[in-house]
Design an enzyme around this catalytic site. Structure first.
Site, PDB file in Angstrom:
ATOM      1  N   ASP A  38       0.682  -0.985  -0.040  1.00 21.74           N
ATOM      2  CA  ASP A  38      -0.125   0.102   0.028  1.00 21.74           C
ATOM      3  C   ASP A  38       0.860   1.148  -0.056  1.00 21.74           C
ATOM      4  O   ASP A  38       1.984   1.185   0.595  1.00 21.74           O
ATOM      5  CB  ASP A  38      -0.952  -0.046   1.190  1.00 21.74           C
ATOM      6  CG  ASP A  38      -2.078  -1.011   1.212  1.00 21.74           C
ATOM      7  OD1 ASP A  38      -2.605  -1.188  -0.105  1.00 21.74           O
ATOM      8  OD2 ASP A  38      -2.363  -1.586   2.193  1.00 21.74           O
ATOM      9  N   ASP A  83      -4.935  -3.717   5.120  1.00 21.01           N
ATOM     10  CA  ASP A  83      -5.284  -3.291   6.311  1.00 21.01           C
ATOM     11  C   ASP A  83      -6.717  -3.246   6.343  1.00 21.01           C
ATOM     12  O   ASP A  83      -7.362  -3.076   7.520  1.00 21.01           O
ATOM     13  CB  ASP A  83      -5.013  -1.879   6.882  1.00 21.01           C
ATOM     14  CG  ASP A  83      -5.068  -0.845   5.753  1.00 21.01           C
ATOM     15  OD1 ASP A  83      -5.875  -1.061   4.913  1.00 21.01           O
ATOM     16  OD2 ASP A  83      -4.441   0.520   5.481  1.00 21.01           O
ATOM     17  N   ASP A 133      -9.582  -6.076   2.343  1.00 19.73           N
ATOM     18  CA  ASP A 133      -8.242  -6.662   1.853  1.00 19.73           C
ATOM     19  C   ASP A 133      -7.988  -8.246   2.391  1.00 19.73           C
ATOM     20  O   ASP A 133      -7.090  -8.840   1.873  1.00 19.73           O
ATOM     21  CB  ASP A 133      -7.109  -5.784   2.618  1.00 19.73           C
ATOM     22  CG  ASP A 133      -6.965  -4.693   2.090  1.00 19.73           C
ATOM     23  OD1 ASP A 133      -7.347  -4.093   0.880  1.00 19.73           O
ATOM     24  OD2 ASP A 133      -6.618  -3.534   2.816  1.00 19.73           O
TER      25      ASP A 133
END
Length: 843
Positions: A310, A582, A586
């Site tokens: 990310d 997170d 996901d």
């Protein structure tokens, strides 16, 4: 639905001092116990001892002791039993060390809770929660205790683990949410009413899933190897015992010879070192703030080829700040010194941006918007603390925008505030193409500077019922906000290390393509200037996506649900994928990745439970640290295996050849036991603590199918051991020719074997690296192990009673000097083997 009426015991009125609050929390923790359910206790000492005594090595030693008693050699029998006690003590200490490491790992894996204590938000271990704590909950959180709700916004909870009902239920104050249930939507705050065994989950006797317990691929491979070698060793030992009986006519001595060979060949060290390496490896990662929830992940870390990360919070600092406000009437730059007043034309833009955000913001972007609103709109009519939230429309894969519906006390109409991706907001506002093009040009200009750009819109709606789709509202475009989340200072160097290590870093973000490319450039991620977008991904079939990912480094405008397809495509290409995440959405991608990595601070409980690793520090360097540990662990295991194979070859040869050649026995059970005092601690302590090779992160990832016990590794060990065996036999032959007694020749061979084992330790500490490479640090256990081995050897030779028990005599000066020469020759032989052209897998 299960309903439990639980007493609510509020914390006493706000303490005047922080120490008062801490003292009261500590008192309640002591009274109620930790907020955890009863779990399986660590193995008791007697259980550890019983497991050790069941090992084949100790059973063989006891059998040898019984045979010595039958032969009338009481001293040898007592000596064996004394050594058995010593080795049991060493094994017991090693097992306890592993058990303590696993207990520490379980403590690290304790759930965490976001609480407000002394007016500040802080994350604490879930086990430290007490009655009366104020807890903040958000989508994806696992409820840490029974909580009485004080506030809730669109809160839904999955209580299936308590009630069996699979459909989430709406939760409103003054209701309760129960420990172990899952927040599937919305946010809330509440006060803890019951913890641990007193909670609803505790009362019905549920327990948390225990960490670990599964057999890893390395453990399965080790079991197969140990089983095969054990069968072969016992067969060979039986054949040697029968041969001795046939040649010498002594059945008991033949049985003793066979048992000695079995002791020499059994690789009982392998399961011990494997358990210790993996347990301590997980513990070492924990000390680096990386929690290993799945031991197999540690094995695969060294083989990782792609790191999907990310942007926000991993590559960047996750501390968003509002930098620019833009509308078609005005523009404003935040953060100037001194900061000028916000132009009136932009008041509505910031007002509705605040309304489109959560009041108790968990998201850094919303927190930055709220802070800017409180600062720039202070003492104006544009902050609405008295407005009531009616409903909200969350972000979705189909619509990268969210809307919140409010009601003002002074009007009947609903007010809707929306924010999201500029193109999504423009779509909601149904702008004409020319109008949209002007706004898109401004979006590109802001995004080119690396800022995250979001659009803001507003609408009104006359009366309920509310529509099911945001498109039903007549939105008016208000303007753009540009926020900045700077790249962490350590990221460019970490990305460069990944590149040197043969790993590709793929940045995944929901940002605008220009923003994503700017951040990638700052982070040092090489790009071709053409990022993969979520829309492009949806338009590709699997084959086209796999081909596109061959060169992709930046994926932007990616919805959480699209991460799963990215992982699957990378795996189909043959990559070993580590994926960070997170959010609730996901979780599928984290499960599908070879190594799912969740964020410990900002991540949801669902993501953490789906992941194999949890980064307690949400930054990229922690992930790189985990990769380093994975490579170090696998390399050290292979070093230990080479050493084990090399050590057992001369021991086995010195047990077999004297019987076949008619020589006196060179190794007795007590000698094997003495050598175990060197081999076991060396394998489990010295090699486990061996630092990473200096060039390990400049080599490509190992092949995922590379076995721990491959042919090259075994061959290297066999050649090392065969060379040492030849030198030991030559030493014995020379001692006999020079007129030495059998006892003196045996002592010379044993001294040379012990010193050569220390030489093998030194040689194999560097066996995994390339020529000229040495470990990147010192190993304090090497010197201690060598000193202990030499000291024990001197005691045996120097104490007459022990020397007789070992059937030794002090050799002459010549053979003693040759003992040192054999150890030096062993080093030279291993160095020669290391310079040979080995396959990559043998390094």
């Amino acid at each position: 639905m299960l309903v439990l009426r639980l007493p609510y015991v509020p914390m006493s009125s706000c303490p005047t001092q922080e120490d008062d609050y801490a003292a009261e929390a500590a008192a309640r923790l002591a009274a109620d116990g930790p907020n955890e359910l009863p779990a399986a206790p660590p193995l008791a000492r007697w259980r550890l001892l019983a497991d050790i005594l069941r090992e084949p090595m100790f059973l063989l030693l006891l059998a040898c002791g019984a045979i010595y008693l039958l032969l009338g050699d009481r001293q040898e029998a007592l000596m064996l039993l004394g050594f058995v006690v010593l080795v049991i003590g060493i094994s017991y200490v090693q097992r306890q060390r592993t058990e303590r490491s696993l207990c520490a790992l379980r403590d690290l894996s304790s759930p965490r809770a976001l609480v407000i204590r002394d007016g500040r938000q802080t994350r604490i271990a879930g086990r430290e929660l007490v009655r009366g704590d104020l807890v903040l909950l958000a989508e994806g959180d696992r409820v840490p205790a029974d909580i009485a709700l004080l506030t809730a916004s669109n809160l839904m909870a999955d209580e299936s683990m308590l009630t069996g009902e699979s459909v989430p239920v709406m939760k409103l104050p003054p209701g309760c949410v129960y420990a172990g249930t899952l927040i599937t939507q919305g946010t809330a705050s509440g006060s803890v009413t019951a913890t641990g065994a007193h909670s609803a989950l505790g009362r019905i006797g549920a327990s948390l899933a225990a960490l670990g317990g599964e057999l890893t691929p390395i453990q399965q491979e080790t079991r197969r190897v140990v089983r095969g070698v054990a069968i072969g060793a016992l067969t060979l030992a039986a054949a040697l015992g029968i041969a001795y009986w046939w040649l010498h006519g002594d059945a008991l001595r033949g049985l003793l010879v066979g048992l000695t060979l079995a002791m020499a060949l059994l690789p009982e060290e392998l399961p011990v070192i494997l358990t210790l390496f993996l347990g301590l490896g997980a513990w070492r990662l924990g000390r680096e703030q990386v929690l290993a929830r799945s031991i197999p992940a540690i094995e695969l870390l060294g083989a990782t080829t792609v790191l999907c990360v990310d942007k926000t919070g991993t590559l960047t600092s996750n501390r968003m700040q509002l930098r620019r406000l833009w509308s078609e009437e005005a523009a404003y730059a935040c953060g100037q010194a001194p900061e000028p007043p916000l132009p009136e034309e932009l008041h509505g833009l910031l007002e509705y941006a605040v309304l489109a955000s959560h009041r108790q913001a968990f998201d850094p972007m919303e927190a930055a918007i709220g802070a800017a609103g409180a600062r720039l709109l202070a003492n104006t009519e544009h902050l609405h603390a008295d407005w009531a939230l009616i409903d909200d429309y969350p972000l979705s894969r189909q619509m990268l925008a969210m809307s919140r519906v409010w009601r003002s006390p002074s009007r009947q109409d609903y007010v809707i505030a929306a924010k999201g991706a500029p193109e999504a907001i423009m779509d909601l506002c149904h702008l004409a193409p020319a109008h949209g093009a002007r706004i898109a040009a401004q979006v590109a200009a802001l995004a080119d500077s690396g800022m995250r750009v979001i659009g803001v819109a507003c609408a009104t709606f006359a009366a309920p019922p509310l529509p099911s789709d945001q498109h039903a509202f007549a939105f008016v475009f208000l303007g753009l906000l540009a926020l900045e989340d700077p790249v962490r200072p350590d990221v460019p160097a970490a990305v460069a290390q990944c590149r040197d290590a043969g790993m590709r870093v793929v940045m995944i973000t929901g940002d605008h393509p220009a923003t994503a490319l700017s951040i990638a450039h700052q982070a040092g991620i090489a790009t071709d200037g053409v990022p993969l977008t979520g829309d492009e991904l949806d338009g590709m079939d699997d084959a086209a996506l796999q081909a596109r990912l061959a060169g992709a480094r930046v994926c932007c405008r990616i919805a959480p649900a699209q991460k799963l397809r990215l992982v699957q495509a990378l795996r189909a290409r043959g990559d070993i994928v580590a994926m960070t995440g997170d959010g609730v959405n996901d979780a599928p991608a984290l499960k599908a990745a070879h190594i799912g990595v969740a964020m410990g601070a900002r991540g949801t409980d669902v993501a953490r439970e789906a992941a194999a690793l949890v980064l307690l520090k949400d930054d990229f360097s922690s992930l790189l640290t985990a990769v380093r540990h994975g490579r170090r662990l696998f390399a050290n295991l292979r070093k230990a295996i080479v050493f084990i194979v090399a050590v057992h070859v001369p021991i086995a040869g010195l047990s077999i050849l004297p019987v076949l050649l008619g020589w006196p026995l060179l190794l007795l059970p007590v000698h094997i036991l003495f050598l175990q005092l060197i081999i076991d601690p060396t394998c489990s302590i010295v090699f486990e603590a061996e630092p990473m090779e200096a060039g390990a992160m400049r080599q490509p990832p190992r092949q995922p199918r590379q076995r721990l016990f491959d042919g090259a590794i075994v061959l290297r060990g066999l050649l090392q051991g065969a060379g040492l065996l030849a030198m030991l036999l030559a030493l014995f032959w020379h001692a006999r020719l020079s007129g030495q007694s059998d006892e003196a020749a045996r002592a010379a061979v044993f001294i040379a074997l012990t010193l050569s084992n220390l030489a093998l330790i030194h040689a194999n500490r560097h066996a995994a690296g390339r020529d000229g490479e040495v470990p990147g640090g010192k190993n304090p256990y090497v010197g201690w192990s060598a000193a202990a081995a030499v000291s024990l050897l001197l005691v045996v030779l120097g104490v007459p009673g022990l020397r007789r028990l070992f059937a030794f005599a002090i050799p002459a000066t010549g053979p003693l000097l040759l003992c040192g020469l054999v150890a030096a020759a062993t080093l030279a032989w291993c160095a020669l083997l290391r310079r040979a052209r080995w396959p990559a897998g043998a390094r």
